[in-house]
Design a protein around this motif. Sequence first.
Motif, PDB file in Angstrom:
ATOM      1  N   GLU A 132     -19.264  45.544 -35.386  1.00 18.60           N
ATOM      2  CA  GLU A 132     -18.645  46.790 -35.693  1.00 18.60           C
ATOM      3  C   GLU A 132     -17.192  46.443 -36.297  1.00 18.60           C
ATOM      4  O   GLU A 132     -17.203  47.945 -36.801  1.00 18.60           O
ATOM      5  N   TYR A 133     -16.854  45.493 -36.760  1.00 22.00           N
ATOM      6  CA  TYR A 133     -15.803  45.885 -37.594  1.00 22.00           C
ATOM      7  C   TYR A 133     -16.529  45.598 -39.292  1.00 22.00           C
ATOM      8  O   TYR A 133     -16.097  46.797 -39.910  1.00 22.00           O
ATOM      9  N   ILE A 134     -17.880  45.426 -39.669  1.00 23.38           N
ATOM     10  CA  ILE A 134     -18.127  45.584 -40.860  1.00 23.38           C
ATOM     11  C   ILE A 134     -18.199  47.056 -40.854  1.00 23.38           C
ATOM     12  O   ILE A 134     -18.369  47.796 -41.896  1.00 23.38           O
ATOM     13  N   SER A 135     -19.497  47.355 -39.687  1.00 17.19           N
ATOM     14  CA  SER A 135     -19.712  48.708 -39.869  1.00 17.19           C
ATOM     15  C   SER A 135     -18.789  50.283 -40.007  1.00 17.19           C
ATOM     16  O   SER A 135     -18.429  50.855 -40.913  1.00 17.19           O
ATOM     17  N   ARG A 136     -17.286  49.841 -39.239  1.00 23.94           N
ATOM     18  CA  ARG A 136     -16.555  50.857 -39.323  1.00 23.94           C
ATOM     19  C   ARG A 136     -15.596  50.624 -40.638  1.00 23.94           C
ATOM     20  O   ARG A 136     -15.238  51.338 -41.237  1.00 23.94           O
ATOM     21  N   PHE A 137     -15.545  49.416 -41.408  1.00 19.97           N
ATOM     22  CA  PHE A 137     -15.009  49.357 -42.387  1.00 19.97           C
ATOM     23  C   PHE A 137     -16.136  50.046 -43.175  1.00 19.97           C
ATOM     24  O   PHE A 137     -15.569  50.384 -43.949  1.00 19.97           O
TER      25      PHE A 137
END
Length: 302
Positions: free
Chosen positions: A207-212
């Motif tokens: 989720e962090y990668i996608s949000r970034f």
Amino acid sequence: MADVAWFENALGAFTPSRAAAPTHIARDTVLFRRHRTIFISDTHLGTRGCKAEALADFLAHNDCANLFLVGDIVDGWQLKRRWHWTPAQSQVVAEILRKVDAGTRVIFVPGNHDEFARSYAGRLFAGIEVVNETIHETADGKRLWVLHGDRFDGVISCAKWLAHLGDRAYGMALRWNDLLFAVRKRLGLPYWSLSSWLKHKVKNAVEYISRFEEIVAREAKLRGVDGVVCGHIHHAEIRRIGDVLYLNDGDWVESCSALVEDAHGNMEILRWADPSQRHVAGRRKQIPAGFAGAAEAAAVPA
């Protein structure tokens, strides 16, 4: 200015000579690729996790008119804690300087681990241009915003102490990576990254990668550019997010990847982690319509 003074005092310890390429890098015995532009980031020179041998080999066998160093090239966080510098890491710097001498335009965009270099923005250092961000125009006229990307990381922006703690834990995972790679190599198995696998199996990390990626693409759209090139999250990617072409060149502690542009503006990701991934023609994977010039080179056994 303390970080700048530290950097200037440390330079003499690892600045290599511009001697000829060593004999272990035999340029004429393998495929030598030429590109219009190469983007690399997150090499983390100065750490044990840096895959310097692979990076030096990549630089020796891939020529370009433009080389972008998209942040976290020298790991100032680690070097200030404990000095670690190997001949292979000096060879990486020598390969970069050799490209400068050969006429390659080299642009350094500092990241959070080499943020000390941001004080040099607007200057030339050993023939290398230092900028905090820039616009690159591809051969087919696309305008790409180039930056490291740490400004869009909430942990870096709001809790730097937590980022340093996470950096140490990540370093430990990379040491397990190296041990696993040594075992797999003895068994004749290809390179495989434990830390990368864990990162993409943990829901919060995904989720962090996608949000970034989405936040960076949204900011690029507001700036009116066609795409964005960044690093920081150690996840090589080429994909369209709305109207924006998102490009991440990966890293040289896990995936050993680089983003390259050919003479026509086509973009692809090259992976150099294992000898079986090097010096071979790549299969191209098309991305969604609208940016058909971008692709990823997948490893093909020789």
